[in-house]
Design a protein around this motif. Structure first.
Motif, PDB file in Angstrom:
ATOM      1  N   TRP A  79       0.816  -1.214   0.000  1.00 32.39           N
ATOM      2  CA  TRP A  79       0.000   0.000   0.000  1.00 32.39           C
ATOM      3  C   TRP A  79       0.849   1.264   0.000  1.00 32.39           C
ATOM      4  O   TRP A  79       0.437   2.293  -0.554  1.00 32.39           O
ATOM      5  CB  TRP A  79      -0.974  -0.012   1.172  1.00 32.39           C
ATOM      6  CG  TRP A  79      -2.022  -1.080   1.026  1.00 32.39           C
ATOM      7  CD1 TRP A  79      -2.171  -2.207   1.767  1.00 32.39           C
ATOM      8  CD2 TRP A  79      -3.075  -1.116   0.036  1.00 32.39           C
ATOM      9  NE1 TRP A  79      -3.228  -2.953   1.305  1.00 32.39           N
ATOM     10  CE2 TRP A  79      -3.805  -2.311   0.256  1.00 32.39           C
ATOM     11  CE3 TRP A  79      -3.450  -0.266  -0.997  1.00 32.39           C
ATOM     12  CZ2 TRP A  79      -4.905  -2.662  -0.531  1.00 32.39           C
ATOM     13  CZ3 TRP A  79      -4.533  -0.623  -1.788  1.00 32.39           C
ATOM     14  CH2 TRP A  79      -5.254  -1.804  -1.549  1.00 32.39           C
ATOM     15  N   ASP A  80       2.044   1.194   0.579  1.00 26.46           N
ATOM     16  CA  ASP A  80       2.959   2.336   0.494  1.00 26.46           C
ATOM     17  C   ASP A  80       3.343   2.605  -0.957  1.00 26.46           C
ATOM     18  O   ASP A  80       3.415   3.761  -1.400  1.00 26.46           O
ATOM     19  CB  ASP A  80       4.216   2.081   1.335  1.00 26.46           C
ATOM     20  CG  ASP A  80       3.932   2.094   2.826  1.00 26.46           C
ATOM     21  OD1 ASP A  80       2.917   2.714   3.233  1.00 26.46           O
ATOM     22  OD2 ASP A  80       4.708   1.484   3.589  1.00 26.46           O
ATOM     23  N   ASP A  81       3.588   1.536  -1.715  1.00 20.18           N
ATOM     24  CA  ASP A  81       3.873   1.692  -3.143  1.00 20.18           C
ATOM     25  C   ASP A  81       2.686   2.301  -3.872  1.00 20.18           C
ATOM     26  O   ASP A  81       2.848   3.173  -4.734  1.00 20.18           O
ATOM     27  CB  ASP A  81       4.208   0.329  -3.767  1.00 20.18           C
ATOM     28  CG  ASP A  81       5.593  -0.172  -3.394  1.00 20.18           C
ATOM     29  OD1 ASP A  81       6.391   0.630  -2.875  1.00 20.18           O
ATOM     30  OD2 ASP A  81       5.872  -1.368  -3.613  1.00 20.18           O
ATOM     31  N   CYS A  82       1.483   1.815  -3.542  1.00 21.05           N
ATOM     32  CA  CYS A  82       0.281   2.339  -4.204  1.00 21.05           C
ATOM     33  C   CYS A  82       0.116   3.832  -3.947  1.00 21.05           C
ATOM     34  O   CYS A  82      -0.280   4.592  -4.840  1.00 21.05           O
ATOM     35  CB  CYS A  82      -0.954   1.571  -3.734  1.00 21.05           C
ATOM     36  SG  CYS A  82      -1.051  -0.135  -4.334  1.00 21.05           S
TER      37      CYS A  82
ATOM     38  N   PRO B 203      -0.492  -6.847   9.412  1.00 17.70           N
ATOM     39  CA  PRO B 203      -1.004  -6.048  10.538  1.00 17.70           C
ATOM     40  C   PRO B 203      -1.812  -4.858  10.065  1.00 17.70           C
ATOM     41  O   PRO B 203      -1.462  -4.201   9.079  1.00 17.70           O
ATOM     42  CB  PRO B 203       0.290  -5.593  11.246  1.00 17.70           C
ATOM     43  CG  PRO B 203       1.317  -6.588  10.845  1.00 17.70           C
ATOM     44  CD  PRO B 203       0.980  -7.010   9.449  1.00 17.70           C
ATOM     45  N   GLN B 204      -2.909  -4.588  10.741  1.00 23.72           N
ATOM     46  CA  GLN B 204      -3.764  -3.469  10.370  1.00 23.72           C
ATOM     47  C   GLN B 204      -3.064  -2.144  10.633  1.00 23.72           C
ATOM     48  O   GLN B 204      -2.306  -2.000  11.580  1.00 23.72           O
ATOM     49  CB  GLN B 204      -5.095  -3.529  11.121  1.00 23.72           C
ATOM     50  CG  GLN B 204      -5.976  -4.686  10.681  1.00 23.72           C
ATOM     51  CD  GLN B 204      -7.423  -4.493  11.100  1.00 23.72           C
ATOM     52  OE1 GLN B 204      -7.742  -3.580  11.848  1.00 23.72           O
ATOM     53  NE2 GLN B 204      -8.299  -5.348  10.615  1.00 23.72           N
ATOM     54  N   ARG B 205      -3.358  -1.168   9.764  1.00 23.52           N
ATOM     55  CA  ARG B 205      -2.793   0.172   9.890  1.00 23.52           C
ATOM     56  C   ARG B 205      -3.924   1.197   9.840  1.00 23.52           C
ATOM     57  O   ARG B 205      -4.968   0.955   9.215  1.00 23.52           O
ATOM     58  CB  ARG B 205      -1.805   0.456   8.759  1.00 23.52           C
ATOM     59  CG  ARG B 205      -0.589  -0.448   8.725  1.00 23.52           C
ATOM     60  CD  ARG B 205       0.309  -0.047   7.563  1.00 23.52           C
ATOM     61  NE  ARG B 205       1.503  -0.881   7.464  1.00 23.52           N
ATOM     62  CZ  ARG B 205       2.424  -0.731   6.505  1.00 23.52           C
ATOM     63  NH1 ARG B 205       2.278   0.223   5.584  1.00 23.52           N
ATOM     64  NH2 ARG B 205       3.485  -1.516   6.475  1.00 23.52           N
ATOM     65  N   PRO B 206      -3.722   2.356  10.475  1.00 20.11           N
ATOM     66  CA  PRO B 206      -4.766   3.396  10.434  1.00 20.11           C
ATOM     67  C   PRO B 206      -5.052   3.898   9.025  1.00 20.11           C
ATOM     68  O   PRO B 206      -6.155   4.380   8.744  1.00 20.11           O
ATOM     69  CB  PRO B 206      -4.184   4.517  11.313  1.00 20.11           C
ATOM     70  CG  PRO B 206      -3.152   3.855  12.155  1.00 20.11           C
ATOM     71  CD  PRO B 206      -2.594   2.738  11.344  1.00 20.11           C
ATOM     72  N   ASN B 207      -4.059   3.797   8.124  1.00 21.60           N
ATOM     73  CA  ASN B 207      -4.231   4.324   6.766  1.00 21.60           C
ATOM     74  C   ASN B 207      -4.538   3.240   5.743  1.00 21.60           C
ATOM     75  O   ASN B 207      -4.238   3.396   4.552  1.00 21.60           O
ATOM     76  CB  ASN B 207      -2.991   5.104   6.348  1.00 21.60           C
ATOM     77  CG  ASN B 207      -1.731   4.236   6.321  1.00 21.60           C
ATOM     78  OD1 ASN B 207      -1.733   3.121   6.841  1.00 21.60           O
ATOM     79  ND2 ASN B 207      -0.662   4.747   5.719  1.00 21.60           N
TER      80      ASN B 207
ATOM     81  N   HIS C  23      -5.821   5.357  -0.007  1.00 18.26           N
ATOM     82  CA  HIS C  23      -5.235   5.034  -1.315  1.00 18.26           C
ATOM     83  C   HIS C  23      -6.211   5.441  -2.402  1.00 18.26           C
ATOM     84  O   HIS C  23      -7.362   5.825  -2.132  1.00 18.26           O
ATOM     85  CB  HIS C  23      -4.928   3.531  -1.415  1.00 18.26           C
ATOM     86  CG  HIS C  23      -6.128   2.647  -1.194  1.00 18.26           C
ATOM     87  ND1 HIS C  23      -7.098   2.441  -2.149  1.00 18.26           N
ATOM     88  CD2 HIS C  23      -6.520   1.921  -0.114  1.00 18.26           C
ATOM     89  CE1 HIS C  23      -8.025   1.638  -1.690  1.00 18.26           C
ATOM     90  NE2 HIS C  23      -7.710   1.301  -0.443  1.00 18.26           N
ATOM     91  N   ARG C  24      -5.758   5.361  -3.662  1.00 13.88           N
ATOM     92  CA  ARG C  24      -6.599   5.748  -4.805  1.00 13.88           C
ATOM     93  C   ARG C  24      -6.999   4.543  -5.651  1.00 13.88           C
ATOM     94  O   ARG C  24      -7.522   4.705  -6.753  1.00 13.88           O
ATOM     95  CB  ARG C  24      -5.836   6.757  -5.681  1.00 13.88           C
ATOM     96  CG  ARG C  24      -5.515   8.064  -4.961  1.00 13.88           C
ATOM     97  CD  ARG C  24      -4.730   9.005  -5.877  1.00 13.88           C
ATOM     98  NE  ARG C  24      -5.470   9.285  -7.100  1.00 13.88           N
ATOM     99  CZ  ARG C  24      -4.941   9.872  -8.180  1.00 13.88           C
ATOM    100  NH1 ARG C  24      -3.665  10.198  -8.179  1.00 13.88           N
ATOM    101  NH2 ARG C  24      -5.674  10.112  -9.246  1.00 13.88           N
TER     102      ARG C  24
END
Length: 456
Positions: free
Chosen positions: A134-137, A159-163, A167-168
């Motif tokens: 998701w960081d790449d996205c 692991p779940q993250r707040p963000n 994403h788009r």
């Protein structure tokens, strides 16, 4: 590669590398020639005019029988696969993220090929990473992601993250997505349109789930029936053959019944087979299916169609199973394990593991007289000669392997019994990555695997 080149008789194939220095003797490099080439478009005169039946490339696939084979991909099939992205809703302004290997038809023909066909931007990652996905996205403003079923399961297990929903991404296209993972993915990462599709690298047909029906691989309609007619026919899993009636013809199944998917071979839906291997090509053709004299491509997959004509993948038959998004040829794994000095016979098959997509590798074996099982030695051997997805996770040591009346190794009851030490009295072993050995599969370890999919 260098050892294979030495074994080939002349004329040897041309080997090209996109680099400055050849990594193996006898290879050619391309970077210098590319740098020296003119940036101007080629004139029309030297260009050839390829036809739809001309060969574009070969892609190795395990299929459902025997060792991996080179599937013939024609220009026509390449363009058809590339157009799949457009059919799924990819647009020129999209940014498509493809972390799949480009030696697969999905990554090369649908992902990269689809972007070239449409004019969209393609973001490639050399190796999938759940923690960086998701960081790449976000970094590259990705709007479309490509997947195989296991990929989305790994994302759901991270692991779940707040963000997680920051994403788009609006669209995901791929294959092999299980219904429960589908729901978890949407609940966690937001309202992303899923375009699940079905197809085989060498196949002559396929399906697209264009409605987003959870769990379905596609839907039958009049266009598919016209351009690539298919049937689901009754299949005897134990005998590994279709069920035929008194006329010698196959028997179609009804709605809600599981059947073998076969696609009619026609001028509009040809089957090109495997390069240089007419016998293997013929094995994938099923004849006298609905009428005497017809010919169908045998997918080797069991599907079910409901009353609304939605299609659902059920299982794979034959000598192949799917694990971690990869097709594993049992014969290839058997050939590797047969080289171990204490193994006399081996039978490889896939077993279901709760919470995991596909089937996990398991091997039943009998030992040579006077030899004992060495879990550390076998672990090291498997680590050296097999890719991780093909390494058997479970072992079963038997006094003798069962065979059928036609001298084929019997797998069906082994698959049914799985790896449960409460049911199986034979010694069982588990590929333990921390111990770097195949260790005894105790009831306690079995429970841990079921609870956490330990180290799989």
């Amino acid at each position: 590669l260098s050892s294979a080149l030495e074994a080939l008789p002349p004329p040897r194939p041309q080997i090209l590398y996109l680099c400055s220095e050849p990594p193996v003797p006898g290879a050619e490099v391309l970077l210098g020639a590319i740098s020296a080439a003119s940036p101007e478009p080629l004139p029309q005169r030297p260009r050839s005019a390829p036809g739809g039946g001309d060969i574009a490339l070969h892609i190795y696939t395990s299929g459902t029988t025997g060792l991996p084979k080179a599937a013939v991909i024609t220009e026509r099939k390449l363009l058809a696969a590339a157009s799949l992205a457009r059919l799924c809703g990819v647009r020129p302004q999209d940014v498509v993220y493809t972390p799949l290997p480009l030696y697969h038809a999905a990554g090369l023909m649908v992902g990269l090929g689809g972007c070239i066909e449409i004019g969209a931007t393609c973001v490639l990652r050399s190796k999938f990473s759940a923690s960086h996905f998701w960081d790449d996205c976000r970094r590259y403003n990705v709007t479309v992601i490509q997947y195989v079923g296991e990929l989305l399961r790994y994302l759901c297990q991270s692991p779940q993250r707040p963000n997680d929903r920051d994403h788009r991404v609006r669209l995901a296209l791929g294959n092999g997505l299980r219904g429960d993972v589908w729901k978890r993915f949407l609940d966690r990462f937001g309202p992303i349109s899923i375009r699940e599709f079905y197809g085989a690298t060498e196949g002559n047909g396929g399906f697209i789930n264009y409605t987003g029906k959870i769990g379905a691989v596609g839907r039958a309609n009049m266009f598919i029936k016209y351009f690539a007619p298919f049937e689901l026919i009754k299949y005897n899993v134990d005998k590994e053959e279709p069920v035929r009636d008194e006329r010698g013809l196959c028997i179609p199944v009804g709605p809600g019944e599981t059947g073998l998917l076969v696609t009619k071979i026609t001028k509009e839906a040809p089957f090109y087979g495997y390069a240089g291997d007419p016998m293997e090509t013929e094995q994938k053709i099923l004849r006298n299916v609905l009428v005497h004299g017809d010919a169908f491509f045998n997918s080797g997959d069991l599907l079910m169609m409901d009353h609304e004509k939605f299609l659902y993948f059920q299982d794979r038959v034959g000598d192949t199973f799917r694990w971690k998004g990869e097709n594993v040829a049992t014969t290839e794994v058997e050939a590797a394990l047969a080289m171990v000095d204490f193994i006399q016979q081996v039978n490889v098959y896939g077993v279901s593991v709760p919470g995991c997509e596909g089937r996990c590798g398991m091997a039943a074996m009998c030992l040579k007289p006077g030899h004992s099982f060495d879990g550390q030695k076998l672990y090291s051997f498997v680590e050296d000669v097999l890719p991780g997805y093909a390494a058997p996770q479970f072992l079963r040591v038997q006094n003798a392997l069962e065979i059928t009346a036609t001298f084929k190794q019997r797998k069906s009851h082994l698959v049914t019994e799985g790896f449960d030490p409460h049911v199986i009295r034979d010694p069982l072993f588990f590929r333990h990555k921390q111990a770097k050995a195949y260790v005894p599969l105790t009831p306690e370890l079995h429970a841990r695997i079921l609870d956490t999919a330990l180290a799989l």
